[in-house]
Design a protein around this motif. Structure first.
Motif, PDB file in Angstrom:
ATOM      1  N   ASP A   1     -10.644  15.399  26.528  1.00 36.96           N
ATOM      2  CA  ASP A   1     -11.370  16.377  27.342  1.00 36.96           C
ATOM      3  C   ASP A   1     -11.030  16.160  28.812  1.00 36.96           C
ATOM      4  N   LEU A   2     -10.895  17.257  29.538  1.00 39.83           N
ATOM      5  CA  LEU A   2     -10.533  17.192  30.955  1.00 39.83           C
ATOM      6  C   LEU A   2     -11.693  17.644  31.821  1.00 39.83           C
ATOM      7  N   ALA A   3     -11.480  17.626  33.128  1.00 40.14           N
ATOM      8  CA  ALA A   3     -12.512  18.056  34.075  1.00 40.14           C
ATOM      9  C   ALA A   3     -12.880  19.521  33.800  1.00 40.14           C
ATOM     10  N   PRO A   4     -14.098  19.931  34.153  1.00 36.12           N
ATOM     11  CA  PRO A   4     -14.494  21.322  33.932  1.00 36.12           C
ATOM     12  C   PRO A   4     -13.525  22.289  34.618  1.00 36.12           C
ATOM     13  N   TRP A   5     -13.294  23.422  33.986  1.00 36.23           N
ATOM     14  CA  TRP A   5     -12.351  24.399  34.515  1.00 36.23           C
ATOM     15  C   TRP A   5     -12.746  24.873  35.908  1.00 36.23           C
ATOM     16  N   ALA A   6     -14.028  25.033  36.157  1.00 38.11           N
ATOM     17  CA  ALA A   6     -14.470  25.498  37.474  1.00 38.11           C
ATOM     18  C   ALA A   6     -14.009  24.533  38.567  1.00 38.11           C
ATOM     19  N   HIS A   7     -14.061  23.228  38.290  1.00 37.65           N
ATOM     20  CA  HIS A   7     -13.620  22.224  39.271  1.00 37.65           C
ATOM     21  C   HIS A   7     -12.106  22.315  39.482  1.00 37.65           C
TER      22      HIS A   7
ATOM     23  N   LEU B   1       3.924  14.226  23.933  1.00 37.66           N
ATOM     24  CA  LEU B   1       3.599  15.627  24.216  1.00 37.66           C
ATOM     25  C   LEU B   1       2.230  15.682  24.871  1.00 37.66           C
ATOM     26  N   LEU B   2       2.130  16.422  25.972  1.00 40.34           N
ATOM     27  CA  LEU B   2       0.836  16.736  26.586  1.00 40.34           C
ATOM     28  C   LEU B   2       0.673  18.244  26.496  1.00 40.34           C
ATOM     29  N   ALA B   3      -0.131  18.700  25.526  1.00 37.91           N
ATOM     30  CA  ALA B   3      -0.329  20.138  25.304  1.00 37.91           C
ATOM     31  C   ALA B   3      -1.687  20.532  25.871  1.00 37.91           C
ATOM     32  N   TYR B   4      -1.661  21.216  27.020  1.00 37.24           N
ATOM     33  CA  TYR B   4      -2.899  21.613  27.691  1.00 37.24           C
ATOM     34  C   TYR B   4      -3.417  22.924  27.094  1.00 37.24           C
ATOM     35  N   VAL B   5      -4.717  22.978  26.909  1.00 34.66           N
ATOM     36  CA  VAL B   5      -5.366  24.130  26.289  1.00 34.66           C
ATOM     37  C   VAL B   5      -6.483  24.606  27.189  1.00 34.66           C
ATOM     38  N   TRP B   6      -6.496  25.911  27.431  1.00 35.01           N
ATOM     39  CA  TRP B   6      -7.566  26.550  28.218  1.00 35.01           C
ATOM     40  C   TRP B   6      -8.351  27.469  27.307  1.00 35.01           C
ATOM     41  N   ALA B   7      -9.650  27.240  27.229  1.00 37.43           N
ATOM     42  CA  ALA B   7     -10.504  28.023  26.329  1.00 37.43           C
ATOM     43  C   ALA B   7     -11.602  28.734  27.104  1.00 37.43           C
ATOM     44  N   GLY B   8     -11.220  29.466  28.130  1.00 43.11           N
ATOM     45  CA  GLY B   8     -12.188  30.265  28.882  1.00 43.11           C
ATOM     46  C   GLY B   8     -12.897  29.482  29.954  1.00 43.11           C
ATOM     47  N   ASP B   9     -13.679  28.483  29.578  1.00 47.39           N
ATOM     48  CA  ASP B   9     -14.394  27.678  30.562  1.00 47.39           C
ATOM     49  C   ASP B   9     -14.150  26.182  30.367  1.00 47.39           C
ATOM     50  N   ARG B  10     -13.227  25.852  29.444  1.00 50.47           N
ATOM     51  CA  ARG B  10     -12.963  24.443  29.136  1.00 50.47           C
ATOM     52  C   ARG B  10     -11.470  24.175  29.189  1.00 50.47           C
ATOM     53  N   LEU B  11     -11.122  22.950  29.560  1.00 50.18           N
ATOM     54  CA  LEU B  11      -9.743  22.475  29.502  1.00 50.18           C
ATOM     55  C   LEU B  11      -9.703  21.216  28.655  1.00 50.18           C
TER      56      LEU B  11
ATOM     57  N   ALA C   1      -4.535  40.419  22.855  1.00 51.95           N
ATOM     58  CA  ALA C   1      -4.890  39.210  22.117  1.00 51.95           C
ATOM     59  C   ALA C   1      -5.983  38.386  22.771  1.00 51.95           C
ATOM     60  N   VAL C   2      -6.354  38.703  24.004  1.00 48.89           N
ATOM     61  CA  VAL C   2      -7.205  37.785  24.772  1.00 48.89           C
ATOM     62  C   VAL C   2      -8.520  37.444  24.075  1.00 48.89           C
ATOM     63  N   PRO C   3      -9.333  38.414  23.605  1.00 49.19           N
ATOM     64  CA  PRO C   3     -10.609  38.021  22.971  1.00 49.19           C
ATOM     65  C   PRO C   3     -10.415  37.121  21.758  1.00 49.19           C
ATOM     66  N   LEU C   4      -9.451  37.461  20.888  1.00 48.76           N
ATOM     67  CA  LEU C   4      -9.221  36.646  19.700  1.00 48.76           C
ATOM     68  C   LEU C   4      -8.674  35.276  20.077  1.00 48.76           C
ATOM     69  N   MET C   5      -7.789  35.221  21.063  1.00 48.14           N
ATOM     70  CA  MET C   5      -7.196  33.945  21.451  1.00 48.14           C
ATOM     71  C   MET C   5      -8.243  33.020  22.060  1.00 48.14           C
ATOM     72  N   VAL C   6      -9.079  33.530  22.949  1.00 52.13           N
ATOM     73  CA  VAL C   6     -10.100  32.687  23.568  1.00 52.13           C
ATOM     74  C   VAL C   6     -11.086  32.183  22.520  1.00 52.13           C
TER      75      VAL C   6
END
Length: 824
Positions: free
Chosen positions: A542-548, A518-528, A409-414
Motif C-alpha cells: 500500500d502506498l500514500a493516499p492518492w490525494a497526497h 517488477l514494480l507494477a503501480y495501480v491506481w484505483a480512483g482514490d487509492r495507490l 472502460a473507465v467505470p468498469l476498470m476503476v
C-alpha cells in the motif's frame, strides 16, 4: 419578363441545398405565382415544405405537401416525390417508423434516378434510427451507385457520408471516418450549413472514439451555425449530440444541454426528438458515478428523476421505435435503484446490442455483486465488459484511436481495480494492472503502406507552423483542417496485426532474473498500490493516499522546469532545495518501500497515466538502480533480452537552435567509431526519416514541444519544420532504440486516467524497443554530458537502461532522462 417558374424552382432548390433558407423561400413562392402546371406546382410546394420544416414550422410544411397531393391532376411520379417529402417531415419530427413507411411507398412509384436515390438516402436515416443497419447499408449503396451513374458527386457524397454514419452505429469507427472523410470535400464546398452537417456526424465519431474535447468544440460551433440560419431542428439535434458527449464525463452539464435541446424540439412540435433528448437528460440525472477526462471520480448527481418516470419514458421511446435508447434509460434507472438498495429486475440486453448498453449491463451486474460483497463476481463482470471492449478495439491499429477509446472502460476498470486491490492478492492485482495497461496496448499495429497524401499534408502543416510557434498554432483554421485530414488518414491507414496476450504473474516472475524486480503501480480512483514481484516472491504494498501524491505531483513540473533554467545566482539554491524536497517526498510516498521490499538491483516499472511525467530516475530511492518504464509487463516480457542485441549502427541528428547539439552528436558519435550524422541543413524531416530506417540507434538532439490537446502533433524541430508524432507512421522501419535529447517530448497527455499518449509512445507503438527521453525541460549542457557518457556504454554493449545508469554514476548528473519500453 423575368425568370420562368422552372428557373425559379431550380434556383430555390439550389438556395435550399446551400442553407440559404430565406432566398429559397422567396424564389419558391415566386415560382408558385408563375405556373399552372400541376406537377411543377406540386414539386414547388414539396420543396417549400422542406424549407418551412427546417426553419421550425412542421405543421405548415405538412399542409403544403397535402395541398400538392390534393390536386387530382398531379402525376404518379410527382405524388411519389410528395410522399417522400412527407417521409422527410416524419423523420424531422422523430417518427422513424412512419417515415420509413412513407418513403417505401414513395419508392414504389418513383422514377429510377436521382429522385429515387435521394429517397433511399432519407429511408436509410429512418432505418438507422430503427436499428436496421442492413437496410440502411443497402439503400445507401444503391443510392451511391445511382448518383455515380448520374455524375452527381455531391449527392453521391451524401450517400457515402451516411454510409459512414451507419458504420459508426455498427461500431466500426475506422470505416465510419473513412467514408466521411472521402465525402467531406464535395459536401463542405456547398455551404457553411452543409459543412456544419458534416461536422455533426464527424463529432459523433470523435465522441465514440473518446475524443470528447474536440467533439464538443465542434458541436458548440455547429449549433451556433444552425442557429444563425434559423434552423431550429438542426440546432437542437447538434445540442443533443453535445449532451451525449458530456454524459461521459460531466453529467450535470449533459442534463442542462439535453433539457435545452428538448425545449427547442417541443417549440417546433418535434415530440419524438424531444423524447430522445429527455432520455439523455434522464440518464444524466440518474448517474451514480462519473469520471473526468483524466479518470478522476466525480461526485454523483442528486437524482431528480424517479424510477417510475424513467420507466414511462423508456416505454414511450420503445413505442416510437427507439429501443436502444429505451434500454439505456432502463439500465440507468436499474443502476440508480441498485445503488439505493432497491430490488430491481435486470433489463434484457441482447448480445447484438451496441457496446454502450452492453457495458452498462456489466456495470450493473458488477455493482450488485459489490453490494453483496462478492468480489470475485465483481471482477468477473468487469472483466467480461472489458474483454468485449478489447474485441471492439481489435481493428484499431492507430495509437490515437486506441488510447481514446479507453473512455468507455473507465467505470468498469476503476471498479475492477478497486476490487482487486481489496483482495491484497498479488496475482489478482497484477492481472488488473495488466488489464489497465492493455486498454491501449493489446492491439499490435501493422506498419502502414506508404501514403504520399499523408506525407504531403504533414509537409504543408510544417510550412504553416513555421518556427517558434506555440501549441495554439493548431487553432489556425488551415492548420485545423489539415490536422483533421491527417488524423483521418492515419486512423484508416494503420491496421492491426493481432491482439497481444496478457501474461499472468507466474509467467512474469519466471522471466525475471535474480537481480530484477517488477514494480507494477495501480491506481484505483482514490487509492495507490504497488505489486512488487521478484523471481521468488510477490506482494502488494500500500502506498500514500492518492490525494497526497496528487498534491506533490501538481507542482513538480514547475519545480523541474525552473531548476533546469535557473542554475546560478541567488535563487538557484532556493529553487534546487524546493525541487529536491518535492522529489524526496515523492520518493518516500511511491518508491522507497517497494524498492526496499524487492531487494533488487534493477526495476521494470509499469505505471498508470496519473503518474505520467514523474522523473523516476531523479527520486532518491532510485539512485544507482537501472530501470525501464514498460508500457506493460506483458510487452516487456515479450521483448526482454533484446535491448542490447544488434546495436551495430548508430545515427545522430542535430536540430537547429540547440546551443550544444553539434557538440553533443559529434562526441556521442565518436563512441561508435563509425556513425551517420545529420547536422545543419542536412537535418531535414525526409533525411531523418531515411536515417531512421538505416540504423539501430537513432539520437536526435533538437528542441521538442508537447502538444497537450493534440499529443501526436507533438514534435521535434528540424531545419525544414517539425517532425510530428504522425510522421513516425510514415517510416517504413524504425530503430531498435531512439534517444530524444529534446525538451518535453518524453511527456504524454493522459486520456481517461490510464492512457498516456505522446511522442515517446508513438515510437514504441511503431515498433521501437525502447526510447530514452525526458518529460520536462533539460539544460543543453546536462543533455550533452550525460548522453555522451550513455553512448559510450551503449557502444560497449550495455543495454540502454544499464548505459543510462552508468552514465549518471560516471558524470554525477541527476537528470530526468529515463528509458521507456524494454530497456533491458
Amino acid at each position: 419578363m423575368g425568370l420562368s417558374a422552372q428557373r425559379l424552382y431550380d434556383r430555390g432548390v439550389a438556395h435550399g441545398n446551400a442553407g440559404r433558407n430565406a432566398a429559397a423561400r422567396r424564389d419558391l413562392r415566386s415560382a408558385l405565382t408563375r405556373t399552372d402546371d400541376p406537377d411543377l406546382r406540386a414539386r414547388v410546394l414539396g420543396t417549400l415544405a422542406y424549407i418551412e420544416a427546417r426553419t421550425g414550422d412542421p405543421a405548415a410544411a405538412e399542409m403544403l405537401c397535402l395541398e400538392g397531393l390534393a390536386d387530382p391532376r398531379v402525376g404518379a411520379a410527382t405524388r411519389a416525390v410528395l410522399d417522400g417529402q412527407l417521409g422527410v417531415l416524419a423523420l424531422m419530427s422523430g417518427q422513424a417508423q412512419q417515415a420509413r413507411a412513407l418513403l417505401s411507398r414513395a419508392l414504389e412509384n418513383a422514377e429510377d434516378g436521382p429522385t429515387s436515390g435521394r429517397m433511399r438516402i432519407n429511408r436509410s436515416v429512418a432505418a438507422m434510427q430503427l436499428g436496421d443497419l442492413s437496410q440502411a447499408r443497402s439503400d445507401l449503396t444503391l443510392a451511391a451507385a445511382t448518383f455515380e451513374r448520374a455524375g452527381d458527386e455531391v449527392e453521391r457524397a451524401k450517400a457515402l457520408h451516411n454510409l459512414g454514419y451507419t458504420e459508426l452505429l455498427a461500431g466500426d469507427l475506422v470505416q465510419a471516418l473513412g467514408h466521411m472523410a472521402s465525402a467531406r470535400p464535395a459536401l463542405e464546398s456547398q455551404s457553411a450549413v452543409a459543412a456544419a452537417q458534416c461536422d455533426v456526424d464527424r463529432a459523433d465519431v470523435l465522441r465514440d472514439a473518446g475524443l470528447t474535447t474536440e467533439a464538443e468544440r465542434i458541436l458548440e460551433r455547429v449549433a451556433r451555425t444552425f442557429g444563425s440560419h434559423g434552423m431550429t431542428q438542426a440546432r437542437a439535434e447538434s445540442e443533443l449530440s453535445l449532451a451525449r458527449s458530456l454524459l461521459s464525463h460531466d453529467p450535470p452539464a449533459a442534463a442542462r444541454v439535453a433539457r435545452q435541446a428538448a425545449r427547442r424540439f417541443r417549440a417546433i412540435r418535434s415530440a419524438t426528438w424531444a423524447l430522445r433528448a429527455d432520455a439523455v437528460r434522464t440518464r444524466a440525472e440518474l448517474v451514480t458515478d462519473a469520471y473526468g477526462r483524466r479518470g478522476e471520480r466525480r461526485a454523483a448527481t442528486r437524482p431528480t428523476t424517479d424510477a417510475q418516470a424513467a420507466d414511462e419514458l423508456a416505454a414511450a421511446l420503445s413505442r416510437a421505435g427507439f429501443d436502444v435508447e429505451a434500454l439505456t434509460v432502463r439500465l440507468a434507472a436499474a443502476l440508480r435503484l441498485t445503488e439505493n438498495g432497491s430490488a430491481v429486475t435486470t433489463p434484457r440486453v441482447p448480445a447484438t446490442a451496441p457496446t454502450g448498453p452492453r457495458l452498462m449491463l456489466h456495470q450493473l451486474r458488477a455493482r450488485r455483486a459489490e453490494l453483496r460483497g462478492a468480489g470475485a463476481d465483481v471482477r468477473r463482470h468487469c472483466a467480461r465488459g472489458l474483454d468485449e471492449l478489447i474485441l471492439r478495439q481489435a481493428s484499431f491499429g492507430s495509437l490515437d484511436l486506441q488510447t481514446s477509446a479507453a473512455m468507455h472502460a473507465v467505470p468498469l476498470m476503476v471498479t475492477g481495480l478497486s476490487s482487486a486491490v481489496a483482495t491484497r492478492r498479488p496475482d489478482v492485482v497484477f492481472e488488473w494492472s495488466e488489464r489497465a495497461r492493455h486498454l491501449s496496448q493489446s492491439v499490435v499495429p501493422l506498419r502502414p503502406p506508404p501514403d504520399p497524401l499523408l506525407a504531403a499534408d504533414l509537409a504543408e502543416l510544417r510550412r504553416l507552423r513555421g518556427d517558434g510557434a506555440d501549441e495554439h498554432w493548431l487553432a489556425d483554421p488551415r492548420a485545423a483542417a489539415l490536422r483533421d485530414r491527417i488524423r483521418d488518414r492515419q486512423w484508416s491507414g494503420v491496421g492491426a496485426r493481432g491482439v497481444q496476450d496478457r501474461a499472468d504473474l507466474a509467467a512474469l516472475r519466471a522471466g525475471l532474473d535474480d537481480h530484477t524486480a517488477l514494480l507494477a503501480y495501480v491506481w484505483a480512483g482514490d487509492r495507490l498500490a504497488c505489486v512488487v514481484a521478484t523471481s521468488d516472491r510477490a506482494e502488494v504494498v500500500d502506498l500514500a493516499p492518492w490525494a497526497h501524491v496528487r498534491g506533490l505531483i501538481a507542482g513538480l513540473r514547475a519545480d523541474l522546469d525552473v531548476s533546469a533554467s535557473v542554475t546560478s545566482g541567488p535563487l538557484a539554491d532556493v529553487v534546487r532545495r524546493s525541487r529536491d524536497e518535492r522529489l524526496a517526498a515523492l520518493s518516500a510516498a511511491l518508491l522507497a518501500e517497494p524498492a526496499a521490499r524487492s531487494g533488487a538491483r534493477r526495476f521494470v516499472i509499469t505505471a498508470p497515466g496519473v503518474l505520467n511525467g514523474l522523473p523516476w530516475g531523479m527520486l532518491p530511492a532510485m539512485s544507482g538502480h537501472p530501470f525501464t518504464l514498460a508500457v506493460s509487463a506483458s510487452r516487456w516480457l515479450s521483448l526482454r533480452g533484446g535491448a542490447a542485441a544488434q546495436h551495430a549502427v548508430a545515427g545522430f541528428v542535430a536540430g537547429p537552435r540547440v546551443v550544444r547539439a553539434g557538440e553533443e552528436v559529434q562526441r556521442a558519435a565518436a563512441a561508435w567509431g563509425t556513425a551517420r550524422t545529420l547536422t545543419d541543413a542536412q537535418a531535414t524531416v525526409g533525411a531523418v526519416t531515411e536515417l531512421a530506417g538505416a540504423v539501430d540507434v537513432l539520437h536526435i538532439a533538437a528542441h521538442g514541444r508537447h502538444a497537450v490537446d493534440n499529443p501526436l502533433f507533438s514534435g521535434l524541430e528540424l531545419v525544414d519544420g517539425t517532425l510530428f508524432g504522425y510522421d513516425i507512421d510514415l517510416m517504413p522501419t524504425v530503430p531498435r532504440t531512439v534517444v530524444l535529447s529534446a525538451c518535453e517530448v518524453g511527456r504524454s497527455s493522459v486520456r481517461w486516467g490510464e492512457e498516456a499518449i505522446g511522442m515517446t509512445r508513438g515510437w514504441l507503438h511503431a515498433g521501437t524497443r525502447c526510447v530514452v527521453a525526458a518529460p520536462v525541460v533539460v539544460a543543453d549542457d546536462v543533455a550533452c554530458e550525460l548522453l555522451t557518457a550513455m553512448h559510450e556504454a551503449l557502444a560497449a554493449g550495455e543495454t540502454p537502461s544499464e548505459a543510462l545508469a552508468l552514465a549518471g554514476a560516471q558524470t554525477g548528473i541527476v537528470a530526468p532522462f529515463q528509458v521507456h519500453g524494454a530497456g533491458f
